[in-house]
Design an enzyme around this catalytic site. Structure first.
Site, short mmCIF file in Angstrom:
data_model
loop_
_atom_site.label_atom_id
_atom_site.label_comp_id
_atom_site.label_asym_id
_atom_site.label_seq_id
_atom_site.Cartn_x
_atom_site.Cartn_y
_atom_site.Cartn_z
N MET A 1 0.80 -1.22 0.00
CA MET A 1 0.00 0.00 0.00
C MET A 1 0.85 1.28 0.00
O MET A 1 0.42 2.32 -0.51
CB MET A 1 -0.88 -0.03 1.26
CG MET A 1 -1.77 1.13 1.43
SD MET A 1 -2.95 1.14 0.09
CE MET A 1 -3.44 2.83 0.15
N TYR A 2 2.04 1.25 0.62
CA TYR A 2 2.81 2.49 0.78
C TYR A 2 3.51 2.94 -0.50
O TYR A 2 4.02 4.06 -0.56
CB TYR A 2 3.91 2.34 1.86
CG TYR A 2 3.47 1.89 3.22
CD1 TYR A 2 2.14 1.96 3.62
CD2 TYR A 2 4.41 1.41 4.14
CE1 TYR A 2 1.76 1.54 4.87
CE2 TYR A 2 4.03 0.99 5.39
CZ TYR A 2 2.71 1.04 5.76
OH TYR A 2 2.33 0.63 7.00
N GLY A 3 3.64 2.02 -1.48
CA GLY A 3 4.38 2.38 -2.69
C GLY A 3 5.87 2.50 -2.42
O GLY A 3 6.60 3.16 -3.17
#
Ligand SMILES: NC(=O)c1ccc[n+]([C@@H]2O[C@H](COP(=O)([O-])OP(=O)(O)OC[C@H]3O[C@@H](n4cnc5c(N)ncnc54)[C@H](OP(=O)(O)O)[C@@H]3O)[C@@H](O)[C@H]2O)c1
Length: 287
Positions: free
Chosen positions: A38-40
């Site tokens: 999710m954080y990239g």
């Protein structure tokens, strides 16, 4: 498991600054990194580790402990192994946040956990754990797990002390990792409750330490591990300097009196038509 991780969720997320911070952190002795699909940040983390190895900042990759996380849209029995393979190859997937309310659905904990266990049996990961789990949700996993969760990563700081969960996890040999240990002050998910707390400021002044060091020091005294994020070299150093001093009994007494507030309520997962119809239900009353 190293006690301190460098967190890699950032707001704003600046790839060049994150790469530099990871390299600085490795130079300064950080051996755990916390990421998530999710954080990239998985790709930049992988690249920075490769660079650190090339530069000789690390002798071998196995010196590092990397935590990554499955996003909700991949929390389906048939998607978990593939999601981890994508994480390991830093292949970006679709990770929407907030999840559209109409897409919120109950999780099949048993099927998802069986697939998490497959990840470990296949050798794709050394350990498996959970994040944002209440005591009740952990109980659910324990009721069928053949490999119990090794870690539960949750919001924890002097303003959200998680006393009940800490005790529960100790009893069941689950390591707690504190996220947002400084309150993530400038992030859009954060709050100034930790860094601007007067009790913590006073204790910091008495010890010649910073509020950040008092908060992180308090967490390790609870025998929890932690993930803290900074882009800044001097703060990376400051956040590691918490092992050569202790809080006094009086300090701990004052900290235990701090009014408690969970600031990351994750309201986006609550919907009248979804699996959690209220904040109380989402957190199983642990508010
Ligand atoms: N599992 C989950 O649901 C979840 C949720 C949130 C976070 N996390 C993980 O936990 C990690 C840490 O949490 P977080 O990033 O939310 O918040 P945090 O670590 O509590 O706070 C980060 C903020 O504090 C600043 N900071 C760092 N060290 C400081 C110091 N010594 N003095 C003053 N300010 C300082 C940073 O700014 P600078 O960069 O400018 O120094 C940054 O703005 C994340 O990066 C992520 O890996 C997990």
């Amino acid at each position: 498991m190293p006690v301190i991780a460098l967190g890699t969720a950032a707001d704003p997320f600046i790839e060049s600054a994150m790469r530099a911070a990871i390299l600085d952190a490795i130079s300064q002795g950080y051996r755990q990194f916390d990421t998530a699909a999710m954080y990239g940040s998985e790709q930049v983390l992988g690249e920075a580790i490769a660079e650190a190895l090339e530069l000789g900042l690390l002798a071998y990759r196995e010196q590092l402990f990397i935590t990554s996380k499955l996003w909700c849209s991949d929390a389906h029995g048939d998607r978990v192994v593939l999601a981890l393979k994508n994480s390991l190859s830093s292949k970006p997937g679709r990770h929407e946040y907030p999840t559209p309310k109409e897409e919120l659905q109950p999780m099949d904990y048993k099927a998802v956990w069986a697939a998490m266990e497959d990840c470990q049996r296949l050798g794709l990961t050394k350990s498996i754990g959970v994040s944002n789990f209440s005591c009740k949700k952990l109980e659910t996993i324990f009721s069928f797990a053949t490999i119990p969760p090794s870690v539960n990563q949750v919001e924890m700081s002097p303003v959200w002390q998680q006393k009940k969960l800490i005790e529960f996890c100790k009893t069941h040999n689950v390591i707690v990792t504190a996220f947002s240990p400084l309150g993530a002050k400038v992030s859009n998910w954060g709050s100034n409750l930790v860094m601007d707390n007067e009790v913590l400021k006073e204790i910091a002044k008495e010890h010649g330490k910073t509020v950040a060091q008092v908060s992180l020091g308090w967490i390790i005294e609870q025998e929890a591990t932690l993930a803290v994020k900074s882009y800044k070299k001097e703060r990376l150093k400051e956040n590691m300097e918490i092992f050569d001093w202790d809080l006094s009994k009086e300090d701990n007494e004052k900290i235990s009196q701090i009014p408690q507030r969970r600031f990351m309520l994750k309201e986006d997962f609550v919907s009248p038509d979804g699996p959690f119809k209220s904040i109380e239900e989402l957190w199983d009353g642990e508010l």
